[in-house]
Design a protein around this motif. Structure first.
Motif, PDB file in Angstrom:
ATOM      1  N   TRP A 370       3.625  -6.650  -6.306  1.00 42.55           N
ATOM      2  CA  TRP A 370       3.976  -5.849  -5.275  1.00 42.55           C
ATOM      3  C   TRP A 370       3.087  -3.830  -5.269  1.00 42.55           C
ATOM      4  CZ3 TRP A 370       4.199  -7.242  -0.775  1.00 42.55           C
ATOM      5  CH2 TRP A 370       4.661  -8.447  -0.370  1.00 42.55           C
ATOM      6  N   PRO A 371       3.504  -3.905  -7.126  1.00 38.08           N
ATOM      7  CA  PRO A 371       2.876  -2.518  -7.084  1.00 38.08           C
ATOM      8  C   PRO A 371       1.601  -2.084  -6.392  1.00 38.08           C
ATOM      9  CG  PRO A 371       4.398  -2.905  -8.759  1.00 38.08           C
ATOM     10  CD  PRO A 371       4.079  -3.959  -8.583  1.00 38.08           C
ATOM     11  N   ALA A 372       0.382  -3.316  -7.091  1.00 34.61           N
ATOM     12  CA  ALA A 372      -1.229  -3.375  -6.632  1.00 34.61           C
ATOM     13  C   ALA A 372      -1.015  -3.616  -4.766  1.00 34.61           C
ATOM     14  CB  ALA A 372      -1.745  -4.584  -7.083  1.00 34.61           C
ATOM     15  N   ALA A 373       0.199  -4.654  -4.112  1.00 36.19           N
ATOM     16  CA  ALA A 373       0.034  -4.057  -3.418  1.00 36.19           C
ATOM     17  C   ALA A 373       0.377  -2.868  -2.205  1.00 36.19           C
ATOM     18  CB  ALA A 373       0.629  -4.772  -1.731  1.00 36.19           C
ATOM     19  N   ARG A 374       1.478  -2.065  -3.227  1.00 34.74           N
ATOM     20  CA  ARG A 374       1.579  -0.693  -2.614  1.00 34.74           C
ATOM     21  C   ARG A 374       0.507   0.085  -2.801  1.00 34.74           C
ATOM     22  NH1 ARG A 374       6.921  -2.450  -4.337  1.00 34.74           N
ATOM     23  NH2 ARG A 374       6.433  -1.673  -6.036  1.00 34.74           N
ATOM     24  N   GLY A 375      -0.256   0.397  -4.287  1.00 36.26           N
ATOM     25  CA  GLY A 375      -1.382   1.090  -4.268  1.00 36.26           C
ATOM     26  C   GLY A 375      -2.551   1.394  -2.605  1.00 36.26           C
ATOM     27  N   PHE A 376      -2.886  -0.526  -2.854  1.00 32.38           N
ATOM     28  CA  PHE A 376      -4.105  -0.662  -2.390  1.00 32.38           C
ATOM     29  C   PHE A 376      -3.816   0.348  -0.193  1.00 32.38           C
ATOM     30  CE2 PHE A 376      -5.402  -4.196   1.279  1.00 32.38           C
ATOM     31  CZ  PHE A 376      -7.075  -3.902   0.925  1.00 32.38           C
ATOM     32  N   ALA A 377      -2.182  -0.177  -0.298  1.00 29.84           N
ATOM     33  CA  ALA A 377      -2.079   0.623   1.348  1.00 29.84           C
ATOM     34  C   ALA A 377      -2.097   1.723   1.650  1.00 29.84           C
ATOM     35  CB  ALA A 377      -0.254  -0.063   2.032  1.00 29.84           C
ATOM     36  N   ASP A 378      -1.543   2.383   0.180  1.00 30.13           N
ATOM     37  CA  ASP A 378      -1.713   3.892   0.369  1.00 30.13           C
ATOM     38  C   ASP A 378      -3.419   4.625   0.277  1.00 30.13           C
ATOM     39  OD1 ASP A 378       0.924   4.027  -0.084  1.00 30.13           O
ATOM     40  OD2 ASP A 378       0.630   4.132  -2.424  1.00 30.13           O
ATOM     41  N   LYS A 379      -4.379   3.781  -0.448  1.00 32.69           N
ATOM     42  CA  LYS A 379      -5.187   3.473   0.145  1.00 32.69           C
ATOM     43  C   LYS A 379      -5.587   3.853   0.351  1.00 32.69           C
ATOM     44  CE  LYS A 379      -9.894   2.206  -1.603  1.00 32.69           C
ATOM     45  NZ  LYS A 379     -10.553   1.136  -2.822  1.00 32.69           N
ATOM     46  N   ILE A 380      -5.289   2.504   1.745  1.00 36.56           N
ATOM     47  CA  ILE A 380      -6.046   2.430   2.869  1.00 36.56           C
ATOM     48  C   ILE A 380      -5.272   3.583   3.830  1.00 36.56           C
ATOM     49  CG2 ILE A 380      -5.836   1.086   5.498  1.00 36.56           C
ATOM     50  CD1 ILE A 380      -4.802  -0.946   3.692  1.00 36.56           C
ATOM     51  N   ILE A 381      -4.341   3.962   4.051  1.00 33.52           N
ATOM     52  CA  ILE A 381      -3.786   5.458   4.856  1.00 33.52           C
ATOM     53  C   ILE A 381      -4.465   6.716   4.241  1.00 33.52           C
ATOM     54  CG2 ILE A 381      -1.334   6.939   4.472  1.00 33.52           C
ATOM     55  CD1 ILE A 381       0.049   4.114   3.870  1.00 33.52           C
ATOM     56  N   LYS A 382      -4.720   6.805   3.337  1.00 37.24           N
ATOM     57  CA  LYS A 382      -5.294   7.736   2.540  1.00 37.24           C
ATOM     58  C   LYS A 382      -6.821   8.031   3.254  1.00 37.24           C
ATOM     59  CE  LYS A 382      -6.532  10.987  -1.292  1.00 37.24           C
ATOM     60  NZ  LYS A 382      -6.366  10.978  -2.713  1.00 37.24           N
ATOM     61  N   ALA A 383      -7.186   6.773   3.125  1.00 38.70           N
ATOM     62  CA  ALA A 383      -8.682   6.705   3.491  1.00 38.70           C
ATOM     63  C   ALA A 383      -8.661   7.359   5.240  1.00 38.70           C
ATOM     64  CB  ALA A 383      -9.434   5.731   2.589  1.00 38.70           C
ATOM     65  N   PHE A 384      -8.329   6.081   5.874  1.00 38.40           N
ATOM     66  CA  PHE A 384      -8.465   6.612   7.475  1.00 38.40           C
ATOM     67  C   PHE A 384      -7.057   7.529   8.135  1.00 38.40           C
ATOM     68  CE2 PHE A 384     -10.799   3.331   5.910  1.00 38.40           C
ATOM     69  CZ  PHE A 384     -11.415   2.293   6.956  1.00 38.40           C
ATOM     70  N   ASP A 385      -7.212   8.419   7.264  1.00 36.12           N
ATOM     71  CA  ASP A 385      -6.100   9.169   7.404  1.00 36.12           C
ATOM     72  C   ASP A 385      -4.479   8.768   8.837  1.00 36.12           C
ATOM     73  OD1 ASP A 385      -4.850  11.456   8.589  1.00 36.12           O
ATOM     74  OD2 ASP A 385      -6.008  11.886   9.984  1.00 36.12           O
ATOM     75  N   VAL A 386      -4.082   7.396   8.402  1.00 36.16           N
ATOM     76  CA  VAL A 386      -3.121   6.711   9.126  1.00 36.16           C
ATOM     77  C   VAL A 386      -1.831   7.617   8.756  1.00 36.16           C
ATOM     78  CG1 VAL A 386      -1.712   5.266   9.116  1.00 36.16           C
ATOM     79  CG2 VAL A 386      -4.537   4.769   8.596  1.00 36.16           C
ATOM     80  N   ARG A 387      -1.532   7.859   9.971  1.00 32.11           N
ATOM     81  CA  ARG A 387      -0.261   8.997  10.102  1.00 32.11           C
ATOM     82  C   ARG A 387       0.942   7.901   9.908  1.00 32.11           C
ATOM     83  NH1 ARG A 387      -2.503  13.424  12.452  1.00 32.11           N
ATOM     84  NH2 ARG A 387      -4.431  13.388  11.659  1.00 32.11           N
ATOM     85  N   THR A 388       1.848   7.417   8.914  1.00 30.92           N
ATOM     86  CA  THR A 388       2.947   7.692   9.033  1.00 30.92           C
ATOM     87  C   THR A 388       3.901   8.329   7.423  1.00 30.92           C
ATOM     88  OG1 THR A 388       4.506   5.012   8.497  1.00 30.92           O
ATOM     89  CG2 THR A 388       1.660   5.619   7.441  1.00 30.92           C
ATOM     90  N   PRO A 389       5.108   8.048   7.491  1.00 30.95           N
ATOM     91  CA  PRO A 389       5.713   8.564   6.797  1.00 30.95           C
ATOM     92  C   PRO A 389       5.114   7.358   5.322  1.00 30.95           C
ATOM     93  CG  PRO A 389       7.296   8.145   8.510  1.00 30.95           C
ATOM     94  CD  PRO A 389       5.727   7.988   8.335  1.00 30.95           C
TER      95      PRO A 389
END
Length: 504
Positions: A370-389
């Motif tokens: 799960w820590p790796a999954a959170r890291g992957f999700a954060d990477k997506i959010i940052k790279a694609f400017d996903v507006r979410t808390p």
């Protein structure tokens, strides 16, 4: 003139985000008023307050100068507000009249209702038979069901959210003629769309939201689409670019692929042939309902094919399911983002795990990391400017455009060798659409083969090397996009082949 609807300092906050911050605007009777803003700007929250789905934290609304505070959609409809949502709320197995009756208070008997539907249909140029089964209707006809249901309740204000996202150009013209007639009769229309040239054609005025605040207003007919887009995002927009690259070896082949539709109301695939090379972007156009969804699930492995019909890097994968195809390098992003591409009640971290586990190494020895999954999700959010808390938020909490950015980003960042995307920029703003197109161009430049299925012909012509059209489950003969005319595209989408289009 007294405004039909006045919004005065409306504010609505959710944990971690202020969706609307002191928003004020005026809509006059008969006015077609555009509400513009990038994904996450607060448009959906604002219209939900107008329609009684959400209660504002501060501010007030007035209708005809009197206080207006609907506690639920029923109260909004009683006050003369109708809404046509981006996602239709219809039952496929029921008739047009039965679906309309379900959305009405005190609906008359079906015979009388059918007569009313026919009258409204004729009056406003919306051809629709009351006894037709909804599952047999095109996307444009389904939208007519929603519109007629609103018109039967004599609205004074009609709210439309992305009304042309699944329509053909001909259906768009029918819709616009209807809206102009309603406007001439005094019905106001609040119109939400990311298609800015349509806004310029149809709308009298526009209010622009950014990060929940009103940042400007304009007359669309006197403002360029680019200027409106830059007002929405607050910066100068770039144009997607691609360096010329030599195509590599063949990576995907379809040989006489035929499959039944998984849906009783779907379209079977018929003898589809296609060959793709590394570095190529292949555009597939067509009117909605001609086999786009079926082609994606056939390529993703959600529906298995006969042996000898689907080859990935020379290996027959027709009998391989989605996980095996993902591991082999074939990834996909379906059109229906909420429910198909993403599980609504799961967090973004969990949704990143769903498709990224194997290729991103998110499971170790049978245990989920799960820590790796959170890291992957954060990477997506940052790279694609996903507006979410944050990555812990549920997929359903995101606006449609932001969820689309997350879904596309999740697949692109897994470095696929073949990526199949259906409607990649559906419902996203101009800036996000440009960023998504650029990511697909970059993916191809890196050697991936990309299939883009879209009803946006401008989009396909901008990024594709070759183009083909789907019609009744059949794929036309592919051709280069260079010099391809709109007339030829129209004939291909209508099912014309060979000599029929040779002279266009």
């Amino acid at each position: 003139m007294t405004p039909l609807l006045s919004l005065n300092g409306l504010t609505k906050a959710y944990p971690g985000v202020v969706a609307n911050d002191a928003v004020s605007l005026r809509i006059a009777p008969g006015e077609v008023h555009a509400l513009l803003g990038e994904n996450g700007a607060g448009k959906s929250t604002l219209v939900k307050m107008i329609y009684g789905l959400v209660k504002p934290d501060q501010g007030n609304m007035e209708m005809h100068g009197a206080r207006y505070s609907p506690s639920e959609p029923r109260a909004a409809r009683a006050a003369g507000v109708g809404m046509v949502f981006q996602h239709f709320s219809l039952f496929d197995a029921l008739s047009v009249a039965e679906n309309i009756a379900l959305g009405m208070e005190n609906a008359p008997k079906l015979r009388a209702l059918s007569e009313q539907i026919e009258k409204v249909s004729d009056t406003y140029g919306l051809p629709l038979a009351p006894d037709r089964i909804v599952g047999d209707l095109s996307a444009g006809e389904r939208q007519r069901v929603e519109i007629i249901r609103c018109l039967l309740q004599d609205p004074k204000l009609l709210v439309m959210d992305e009304p042309t996202s699944v329509l053909t150009p001909q259906e768009v013209e029918i819709l616009f003629d209807t809206l102009r007639k309603l406007s001439a009769e005094g019905t106001a229309i609040l119109y939400i769309s990311h298609k800015l040239e349509e806004i310029r054609t149809l709308c009298d005025a526009a209010t622009i939201l950014r990060l929940g605040k009103v940042v400007g207003a304009c007359s669309p007919r006197e403002t360029t689409a680019r200027d409106m887009a830059e007002m929405m995002v607050g910066k100068v927009l770039g144009t997607p670019t691609r360096s010329g690259v030599a195509l590599g070896e063949t990576v995907l082949e379809l040989k006489d692929l035929s499959l039944p539709s998984p849906s009783a109301f779907g379209m079977p695939l018929r003898n589809i042939n296609l060959s793709m090379r590394k570095g190529e972007i292949f555009g597939i156009g067509g009117v909605a309902g001609n086999g786009q969804d079926e082609l994606l699930v056939a390529l993703s492995g959600e529906m298995l094919a006969l042996p000898g019909t689907v080859y990935l890097k020379g290996i027959d994968v027709g009998a391989s399911g989605p996980n095996a195809r993902r591991i082999a390098g074939l990834l996909s992003a379906p059109e229906e983002r909420l429910g198909h591409a993403a599980a609504p009640d799961m967090s973004l971290t969990e949704n990143a795990m769903l498709t990224g586990a194997a290729r991103e190494g998110l499971d170790k020895g049978g245990f989920l990391d799960w820590p790796a999954a959170r890291g992957f999700a954060d990477k997506i959010i940052k790279a694609f400017d996903v507006r979410t808390p944050g990555a812990g938020n549920a997929a359903r909490s995101l606006s449609g455009g932001n969820l689309q950015k997350f879904v596309i980003g999740r697949e692109v960042l897994q470095r696929p060798e073949v990526l199949v995307v259906n409607q990649p920029t559906w419902g996203v703003d101009a800036s996000a659409a440009a960023a998504i197109r650029q990511s697909l161009l970059d993916l191809a430049e890196g050697g991936a083969a990309v299939i883009v299925i879209s009803q946006g012909l401008d989009e396909l012509m901008e990024i594709s090397d070759r183009f083909a059209a789907l019609n009744e489950g059949r794929l036309s003969e592919p051709c280069s996009t260079k010099g391809l005319s709109v007339e030829k595209i129209g004939l291909m989408m209508g099912g014309a082949h060979g000599m029929e289009i040779a002279h266009v």
